[in-house]
Motif scaffolding. Structure first.
Motif, PDB file in Angstrom:
ATOM      1  N   ALA A 102      59.677  22.028  22.149  1.00 17.65           N
ATOM      2  CA  ALA A 102      58.999  21.679  23.402  1.00 17.65           C
ATOM      3  C   ALA A 102      57.487  21.859  23.298  1.00 17.65           C
ATOM      4  N   THR A 103      57.013  22.673  22.370  1.00 14.79           N
ATOM      5  CA  THR A 103      55.570  22.866  22.203  1.00 14.79           C
ATOM      6  C   THR A 103      54.918  21.678  21.509  1.00 14.79           C
ATOM      7  N   GLY A 104      55.729  20.689  21.122  1.00 19.52           N
ATOM      8  CA  GLY A 104      55.190  19.517  20.450  1.00 19.52           C
ATOM      9  C   GLY A 104      55.270  19.623  18.939  1.00 19.52           C
ATOM     10  N   MET A 105      55.950  20.652  18.465  1.00 17.79           N
ATOM     11  CA  MET A 105      56.074  20.845  17.019  1.00 17.79           C
ATOM     12  C   MET A 105      57.013  19.792  16.442  1.00 17.79           C
ATOM     13  N   GLY A 106      56.568  19.158  15.378  1.00 16.58           N
ATOM     14  CA  GLY A 106      57.447  18.251  14.646  1.00 16.58           C
ATOM     15  C   GLY A 106      58.241  19.066  13.644  1.00 16.58           C
ATOM     16  N   THR A 107      58.737  18.411  12.602  1.00 14.64           N
ATOM     17  CA  THR A 107      59.460  19.138  11.554  1.00 14.64           C
ATOM     18  C   THR A 107      58.478  20.063  10.853  1.00 14.64           C
ATOM     19  N   PRO A 108      58.740  21.384  10.838  1.00 13.27           N
ATOM     20  CA  PRO A 108      57.784  22.322  10.245  1.00 13.27           C
ATOM     21  C   PRO A 108      57.694  22.195   8.731  1.00 13.27           C
ATOM     22  N   ASN A 109      56.476  22.504   8.201  1.00 10.03           N
ATOM     23  CA  ASN A 109      56.282  22.489   6.740  1.00 10.03           C
ATOM     24  C   ASN A 109      56.944  23.708   6.121  1.00 10.03           C
ATOM     25  N   GLY A 110      56.869  23.838   4.802  1.00 11.39           N
ATOM     26  CA  GLY A 110      57.575  24.897   4.077  1.00 11.39           C
ATOM     27  C   GLY A 110      57.273  26.302   4.550  1.00 11.39           C
ATOM     28  N   ALA A 111      55.990  26.653   4.682  1.00 12.03           N
ATOM     29  CA  ALA A 111      55.620  28.022   5.059  1.00 12.03           C
ATOM     30  C   ALA A 111      56.054  28.330   6.482  1.00 12.03           C
ATOM     31  N   LEU A 112      55.816  27.400   7.388  1.00 14.95           N
ATOM     32  CA  LEU A 112      56.199  27.603   8.789  1.00 14.95           C
ATOM     33  C   LEU A 112      57.719  27.625   8.925  1.00 14.95           C
ATOM     34  N   ARG A 113      58.388  26.774   8.163  1.00 15.83           N
ATOM     35  CA  ARG A 113      59.855  26.736   8.200  1.00 15.83           C
ATOM     36  C   ARG A 113      60.437  28.073   7.738  1.00 15.83           C
ATOM     37  N   THR A 114      59.829  28.670   6.703  1.00 11.31           N
ATOM     38  CA  THR A 114      60.267  29.984   6.224  1.00 11.31           C
ATOM     39  C   THR A 114      60.077  31.035   7.306  1.00 11.31           C
TER      40      THR A 114
ATOM     41  N   LEU B 191      64.775  27.373  19.111  1.00 10.53           N
ATOM     42  CA  LEU B 191      64.469  26.086  18.479  1.00 10.53           C
ATOM     43  C   LEU B 191      63.996  25.074  19.527  1.00 10.53           C
ATOM     44  N   GLU B 192      64.681  25.020  20.663  1.00 12.29           N
ATOM     45  CA  GLU B 192      64.283  24.105  21.743  1.00 12.29           C
ATOM     46  C   GLU B 192      62.882  24.461  22.247  1.00 12.29           C
TER      47      GLU B 192
END
Length: 183
Positions: free
Chosen positions: A133-145, A128-129
């Motif tokens: 660190a790659t600059g990802m914010g809160t992921p959307n539904g598909a990416l979160r899955t 998760l860290e």
């Protein structure tokens, strides 16, 4: 002309003959009420329309109850998944095997919920860290899955945990930046 009067003796609907001189209410618009009909009185067409609406609502409520009961039965361990529920979920665009979000830690009435607090494993936390660190914010539904599926191989987790971790991390970083500016 027969009209229904609410508030008849005994608190029930009563069919009474319309007073002489009332226009025929069976015109093309069932919702039209002649001006000379007193308040609290329904025409026969309006009464019939209301009965049909009540019957339709009753049918929908019965179907909903059956679906809720069937869903509760299927939620029991070892229960078979019915084709009916699968078709309903498909029509709504909901995956049957989609991870369920955990219940609240505390319910609205203040009693303790049944959900356990999630504690990430060291490898889950490192991943998760790394993603953050790659600059990802809160992921959307598909990416979160996708992230949840990856992290599930490393320990117990669900999509709500991933979402909350990113939200909390963002809040902690914002707070840390504000404290650094003050110094």
């Amino acid at each position: 002309v027969i009209v229904t009067h609410f508030g008849a003796p005994g608190g029930s609907m009563a069919d009474v003959a319309a007073p002489a001189g009332l226009p025929d209410p069976s015109g093309p618009d069932p919702a039209s009420v002649p001006e000379s009909v007193p308040a609290g009185v329904m025409t026969a067409v309006q009464r019939d329309t209301l009965r049909h609406q009540i019957a339709a609502l009753s049918h929908v409520a019965q179907q909903n109850l059956l679906l809720v009961q069937q869903g509760a039965e299927e939620a029991m361990p070892g229960a078979q998944k019915s084709a009916t529920m699968t078709a309903i979920h498909a029509s709504m665009g909901v995956a049957r095997d989609q991870p369920q979000y955990p219940g609240p830690v505390y319910s609205k009435d203040g009693t303790k919920g049944s959900g356990q607090r999630w504690t990430p494993t060291a490898t889950q936390l490192a991943r998760l860290e790394e993603l953050y660190a790659t600059g990802m914010g809160t992921p959307n539904g598909a990416l979160r899955t996708q992230i949840t599926e990856e992290l599930a191989r490393l320990g117990p987790i669900n999509e709500a945990n991933v979402y909350n971790w990113f939200q909390n991390k963002k809040a902690r970083m914002k707070k840390k930046e504000q404290e650094a500016r003050r110094m």
